[in-house]
Design a protein around this motif. Sequence first.
Motif, mmCIF file in Angstrom:
data_model
loop_
_atom_site.group_PDB
_atom_site.id
_atom_site.type_symbol
_atom_site.label_atom_id
_atom_site.label_comp_id
_atom_site.label_asym_id
_atom_site.label_seq_id
_atom_site.Cartn_x
_atom_site.Cartn_y
_atom_site.Cartn_z
ATOM 1 N N ALA A 198 0.830 -1.202 0.000
ATOM 2 C CA ALA A 198 0.000 0.000 0.000
ATOM 3 C C ALA A 198 0.869 1.259 0.000
ATOM 4 N N LEU A 199 1.954 1.217 0.782
ATOM 5 C CA LEU A 199 2.858 2.369 0.835
ATOM 6 C C LEU A 199 3.624 2.502 -0.476
ATOM 7 N N PHE A 200 4.077 1.376 -1.003
ATOM 8 C CA PHE A 200 4.821 1.380 -2.266
ATOM 9 C C PHE A 200 3.973 1.968 -3.398
ATOM 10 N N ASP A 201 2.689 1.644 -3.410
ATOM 11 C CA ASP A 201 1.818 2.086 -4.497
ATOM 12 C C ASP A 201 1.576 3.596 -4.501
ATOM 13 N N VAL A 202 1.786 4.260 -3.358
ATOM 14 C CA VAL A 202 1.596 5.717 -3.320
ATOM 15 C C VAL A 202 2.930 6.464 -3.247
ATOM 16 N N MET A 203 4.039 5.740 -3.389
ATOM 17 C CA MET A 203 5.355 6.373 -3.351
ATOM 18 C C MET A 203 5.495 7.332 -4.541
ATOM 19 N N PRO A 204 5.896 8.591 -4.297
ATOM 20 C CA PRO A 204 5.937 9.569 -5.395
ATOM 21 C C PRO A 204 6.925 9.213 -6.510
ATOM 22 N N TYR A 205 8.143 8.865 -6.140
ATOM 23 C CA TYR A 205 9.173 8.623 -7.151
ATOM 24 C C TYR A 205 9.963 7.356 -6.815
ATOM 25 N N PRO A 206 9.349 6.189 -6.948
ATOM 26 C CA PRO A 206 10.100 4.960 -6.656
ATOM 27 C C PRO A 206 11.250 4.770 -7.643
ATOM 28 N N ASN A 207 12.392 4.351 -7.127
ATOM 29 C CA ASN A 207 13.515 4.042 -8.004
ATOM 30 C C ASN A 207 13.730 2.534 -8.035
ATOM 31 N N VAL A 208 14.776 2.097 -8.682
ATOM 32 C CA VAL A 208 15.029 0.657 -8.816
ATOM 33 C C VAL A 208 15.172 0.012 -7.444
ATOM 34 N N ALA A 209 15.841 0.718 -6.518
ATOM 35 C CA ALA A 209 16.020 0.173 -5.163
ATOM 36 C C ALA A 209 14.673 -0.028 -4.469
ATOM 37 N N SER A 210 13.716 0.853 -4.715
ATOM 38 C CA SER A 210 12.377 0.728 -4.112
ATOM 39 C C SER A 210 11.673 -0.526 -4.634
ATOM 40 N N TRP A 211 11.714 -0.716 -5.953
ATOM 41 C CA TRP A 211 11.114 -1.917 -6.548
ATOM 42 C C TRP A 211 11.794 -3.177 -6.017
ATOM 43 N N ASN A 212 13.128 -3.135 -5.939
ATOM 44 C CA ASN A 212 13.869 -4.297 -5.442
ATOM 45 C C ASN A 212 13.510 -4.632 -3.997
#
Length: 544
Positions: free
Chosen positions: A282-296
């Motif tokens: 839920a938090l990931f889905d509203v993250m403003p600017y996810p980068n590769v590290a966020s997806w990982n």
Amino acid sequence: MPPRRSDSYGFYAQLIHLCRSGKDLPRCKRVHELVLESQFSRDTFLLNLLVEMYGRCGRLDLARAVFATIPNPNCFSFNIIISACIQGNAIDEARLVFDKISQRNVVTWTTILSANAQSGNLLEAAMIFDRMPQHNVITWNSFLGGCARNQELSSAQKLFDLMPERSVISWINLLTALFRKGHLQEAIRTFLQMPEWNMVSSTLVINCCAELQHISRARKIFDRMPEADVVTWTTMIAAYGEIGNLEEAKRLFDSMPKPDTVTWTTMVTAYSHHGFMAEARALFDVMPYPNVASWNAMIHGYSHAAMADDALDLFQEMPKRDILSWNEMLGAYVHSGDIPCAELHFEKMPGHGVAAWTDLIVAYVHDGRLADAGRALERMPSRDCSTWRALLEAYARGGYIGLAEASFQRMPERNVVCWGALIYGYAVSGDRARATRAFGALSLEGFWPTITTLGSVMSAFSSAGMAKECRDYFGAMVLDFGLMPRVEHYWLVIDALVRAGDRAKAEDLALSMPFQLDNVARAILLRSSKDEKSSPRLIDSARV
């Protein structure tokens, strides 16, 4: 219409300064051309600035070329070209330039000393330090910083004690040395002696407190800071996440003025690390600017939760992947026990590093395909300690203790991590005698036991309900090895006491340990009360 060119001396200096800070190489070259076309084309000061400009842009070749055109290089010219060499990782060239200089000032000496110290050549740095006609606080800090960076704590402490005057940087260098060597309590004591604190020192000591799980102390320091940057906020959030206090981590996150992508990723990791995948997503889905590290980080959470399908959905949605993304997806298949998909994914990977090969080998061992594991190990281009450690643990978990020992014997080099893996293997297989002997052999080999190694030995006795032996190693952790037990070591002693039937002491330890009574300790305590009536305070504490 082109801008009107000024013949003002300061105009060109200002242009160079602007380009230097922006590191825009095409613009730097254009400004260089303007200087060459002006009446100041052979001015030493402006040429010095051009050398510095190219050095900061990472173009040592152009810095050299400009330096060669300086008619009469002065001391500052040599200092600047030495700095450019250091920025370009040409330390040997910097030394050659230094040796040619007839007139050196304290900046020249300090620059070459710092280069040697930061590159790990502390012996050369010490010789330069001794040859210097004079030292200032920057010189002392440069040498001290090099010792801290290279984890030479003893040298750092001696230098610090000898310093005629100290700045806040001196204290931070000593704090860094203590932190990197794991002397966390001493780092906190040093911090409390500092005449003044700043953001860097406070963040360092908050890290120390977090490592020791002294979260209340970390929070007090955090709250006393007049202002905190994003790194400090993120460190504090990560500390709460590490101990599983996700409510406080989220409260802090929500009150943060401007969380950046690293902070968002830290909060996602905190949720996923403790198995709260719905909250993490839920938090990931509203993250403003996810980068590769966020997806990982999100895929890593699904991997350890054995949710390979969710991990695959996210992996396929990724706008950009790196090698870690592929490794995390491979790990998701391995943790889910889907070996055919793991093999297929491995073959599709754009590259195979040590981590990917290690995951595949561990998967084969867990699946009982020992021959395939052996063949993969032979095909592996290179191995490091993490490979052998993972293989040892996999063999031990599968009950192949003989193969674990054989792997240990095959290791080209053994460090304390490898010994720890062997001890862990014996502990997992329930072989307490061999775990104890291996621990003794580790010390005889000249290795200092780590907190993880001691935990492995403790787990062998804990699982057998041998409370006295478990507590002996717990005590040795502090008294003999100067290490501060973490919450998981308290769990082991509590578990040993419960298994030994000494519920009263287990309760006393659980309620007196310097950590929040978490879900693991509660589960152990509640397990002890299934068949017998427990004391009210134990039940109350376990159900908070």
